[in-house]
Design a protein around this motif. Structure first.
Motif, PDB file in Angstrom:
ATOM      1  N   UNK A 185      40.849  43.756  37.012  1.00  0.00           N
ATOM      2  CA  UNK A 185      40.614  44.273  38.358  1.00  0.00           C
ATOM      3  C   UNK A 185      41.581  45.416  38.651  1.00  0.00           C
ATOM      4  N   UNK A 186      42.830  45.262  38.222  1.00  0.00           N
ATOM      5  CA  UNK A 186      43.838  46.281  38.519  1.00  0.00           C
ATOM      6  C   UNK A 186      43.519  47.616  37.856  1.00  0.00           C
ATOM      7  N   UNK A 187      43.157  47.614  36.575  1.00  0.00           N
ATOM      8  CA  UNK A 187      42.891  48.882  35.892  1.00  0.00           C
ATOM      9  C   UNK A 187      41.633  49.543  36.458  1.00  0.00           C
ATOM     10  N   UNK A 188      40.675  48.739  36.906  1.00  0.00           N
ATOM     11  CA  UNK A 188      39.471  49.309  37.524  1.00  0.00           C
ATOM     12  C   UNK A 188      39.826  50.029  38.824  1.00  0.00           C
ATOM     13  N   UNK A 221      38.179  53.556  28.450  1.00  0.00           N
ATOM     14  CA  UNK A 221      38.172  52.730  27.248  1.00  0.00           C
ATOM     15  C   UNK A 221      38.757  51.356  27.496  1.00  0.00           C
ATOM     16  N   UNK A 222      39.843  51.299  28.267  1.00  0.00           N
ATOM     17  CA  UNK A 222      40.458  50.006  28.561  1.00  0.00           C
ATOM     18  C   UNK A 222      39.527  49.113  29.377  1.00  0.00           C
ATOM     19  N   UNK A 223      38.887  49.695  30.404  1.00  0.00           N
ATOM     20  CA  UNK A 223      37.945  48.917  31.225  1.00  0.00           C
ATOM     21  C   UNK A 223      36.813  48.373  30.369  1.00  0.00           C
ATOM     22  N   UNK A 224      36.307  49.178  29.434  1.00  0.00           N
ATOM     23  CA  UNK A 224      35.219  48.736  28.568  1.00  0.00           C
ATOM     24  C   UNK A 224      35.650  47.599  27.653  1.00  0.00           C
ATOM     25  N   UNK A 225      36.868  47.679  27.120  1.00  0.00           N
ATOM     26  CA  UNK A 225      37.356  46.614  26.239  1.00  0.00           C
ATOM     27  C   UNK A 225      37.457  45.293  27.006  1.00  0.00           C
ATOM     28  N   UNK A 226      37.988  45.345  28.235  1.00  0.00           N
ATOM     29  CA  UNK A 226      38.042  44.134  29.047  1.00  0.00           C
ATOM     30  C   UNK A 226      36.637  43.591  29.291  1.00  0.00           C
ATOM     31  N   UNK A 259      37.250  32.803  38.170  1.00  0.00           N
ATOM     32  CA  UNK A 259      38.519  33.532  38.057  1.00  0.00           C
ATOM     33  C   UNK A 259      38.398  34.950  38.600  1.00  0.00           C
ATOM     34  N   UNK A 260      37.350  35.662  38.213  1.00  0.00           N
ATOM     35  CA  UNK A 260      37.181  37.036  38.666  1.00  0.00           C
ATOM     36  C   UNK A 260      36.862  37.113  40.152  1.00  0.00           C
ATOM     37  N   UNK A 261      36.027  36.168  40.630  1.00  0.00           N
ATOM     38  CA  UNK A 261      35.673  36.163  42.057  1.00  0.00           C
ATOM     39  C   UNK A 261      36.897  35.915  42.924  1.00  0.00           C
ATOM     40  N   UNK A 262      37.750  34.967  42.517  1.00  0.00           N
ATOM     41  CA  UNK A 262      38.962  34.671  43.281  1.00  0.00           C
ATOM     42  C   UNK A 262      39.908  35.865  43.301  1.00  0.00           C
ATOM     43  N   UNK A 263      39.962  36.593  42.197  1.00  0.00           N
ATOM     44  CA  UNK A 263      40.844  37.760  42.114  1.00  0.00           C
ATOM     45  C   UNK A 263      40.337  38.902  42.990  1.00  0.00           C
ATOM     46  N   UNK A 272      47.560  45.520  43.679  1.00  0.00           N
ATOM     47  CA  UNK A 272      46.941  46.123  42.501  1.00  0.00           C
ATOM     48  C   UNK A 272      46.876  47.643  42.662  1.00  0.00           C
ATOM     49  N   UNK A 273      46.572  48.099  43.881  1.00  0.00           N
ATOM     50  CA  UNK A 273      46.555  49.541  44.143  1.00  0.00           C
ATOM     51  C   UNK A 273      47.953  50.135  43.997  1.00  0.00           C
ATOM     52  N   UNK A 274      48.972  49.395  44.444  1.00  0.00           N
ATOM     53  CA  UNK A 274      50.361  49.870  44.308  1.00  0.00           C
ATOM     54  C   UNK A 274      50.745  49.974  42.834  1.00  0.00           C
ATOM     55  N   UNK A 275      50.301  49.002  42.022  1.00  0.00           N
ATOM     56  CA  UNK A 275      50.549  49.077  40.582  1.00  0.00           C
ATOM     57  C   UNK A 275      49.889  50.323  40.005  1.00  0.00           C
TER      58      UNK A 275
END
Length: 351
Positions: free
Chosen positions: A69-72, A232-237, A257-261, A271-274
């Motif tokens: 979620x963060x990299x997206x 590329x990173x998003x695709x690998x995930x 897990x993804x829905x809760x995140x 995540x935006x701050x990261x």
């Protein structure tokens, strides 16, 4: 009459000066990112871990959800505001479509994302942010060594001396005796070894990513190349990591897990701050590679350890052990040894 050699030498010295200054900016952003990477483990859904499986597998799934979620989010923010603001957004699709180049950026994304940052986040969750930040000091050594073997990037004796001092600092920070004691402690959390293995993976992954980036950036603009790496990173995930977890744990566990995140506002903010610290620091680090080389670019960026330690103490009150302070001091000394290279030998080390 203008001397051409003098002009070339002046230009080279300016590139070197800006390479080091840009590396320091990267270090500040990267160091502050570890504050945010610590906080995200304290907000829903990661504070209770109720949305994830129990034990070590739960930590793996939680860290994967966190970083997917963060990299997206980071890719969306930086593409719209950074690439859009610099007028390079239209170049991104062209870079992606050039598969002879983009495949290398995708490989760099796999090494720097699901391998390196995944490991680093696990190290933060299990051992702590100061350890995770400090353990990656050896990244520069890996990057410089691979760059030298692969495409002959020259590293002077003084530069190797500086890197060697940084390695000694890294040994102090890692404190092998304490590391072994924590791993073998019966009362340690299940899967504690994953934190230490994650730190090792981060060192290797970021080092290899730096070597690849240092090579492929010669062929494209670093900014559009970096965002191709994010794609590329998003695709690998999305098409590799999560299908594996679905097979191992079932689709229900992954969806939960993804829905809760995604549904946690506090996590999305951090995540935006990261993205504005850790991911934005990549912009500056990748700009150092063509200016001062991979070895020096990654080495000057490792000053982030100092800013991480200061940030964790100032913003979160997390104390720092004496061996980490000594190790960070040695790492800084190594940086200044490298910076003290004479002008001619330093210019010989860049491509």
């Amino acid at each position: 009459m203008v001397n051409l050699n003098e002009l070339i030498q002046k230009e080279s010295k300016n590139r070197i000066k800006w390479g080091f200054l840009i590396g320091i900016i990267c270090a500040v952003l990267w160091g502050l990112a570890y504050v945010a990477l610590t906080v995200v483990w304290m907000v829903p859904p990661f504070d209770t871990m109720s949305a994830f499986p129990e034990g070590a597998m739960g930590m793996l799934v939680a860290a994967a959800a966190m970083m997917t979620v963060q990299i997206t989010i980071a890719f969306i923010i930086l593409s719209l505001f950074y690439l859009g603001g610099t007028g390079k957004l239209a170049d991104l699709p062209r870079t992606i479509r050039t598969t002879k180049i983009s495949k290398w950026y995708a490989f760099a994304g796999a090494l720097g994302g699901p391998f390196a940052i995944y490991g680093s986040v696990l190290a933060v969750g299990y051992v702590g942010a100061a350890f995770s930040a400090s353990a990656a000091l050896l990244t520069a050594v890996v990057g410089a060594f691979v760059a030298k073997l692969w495409y002959g990037e020259n590293i002077t004796k003084r530069a190797w001396m500086g890197i060697g001092i940084m390695v000694i600092g890294g040994i102090f920070i890692l404190n092998p005796i304490q590391t072994l004691a924590e791993i073998t402690n019966p009362s340690a959390p299940e899967g504690m070894w994953l934190g230490y293995f994650g730190a090792f993976a981060a060192t290797i992954g970021w080092g290899l990513e730096g070597a690849i980036a240092g090579r492929v950036i010669d062929l494209t603009d670093s900014d559009t190349g970096l965002h191709t790496r994010f794609v590329g990173e998003v695709l690998v995930w999305s098409v590799v990591i999560w299908p594996i977890y679905m097979l191992l744990l079932g689709p229900g566990v992954v969806i939960t897990a993804l829905a809760a995140t995604i549904s946690s506002p506090s996590f999305l903010i951090w995540a935006a701050i990261i993205g504005l610290t850790a991911n934005f620091s990549y912009v500056f680090m990748w700009k150092t590679y063509p200016l001062i080389g991979v070895g020096r670019g990654m080495s000057i960026s490792t000053l982030y350890v100092l800013f991480a330690i200061i940030g964790l103490y100032v913003f979160m009150g997390i104390p720092t052990a004496w061996w980490i302070i000594v190790g960070a001091g040695l790492a800084m000394a190594g940086i200044f040894v490298m910076y003290g290279d004479s002008g001619e030998s330093l210019m010989e080390s860049t491509r």
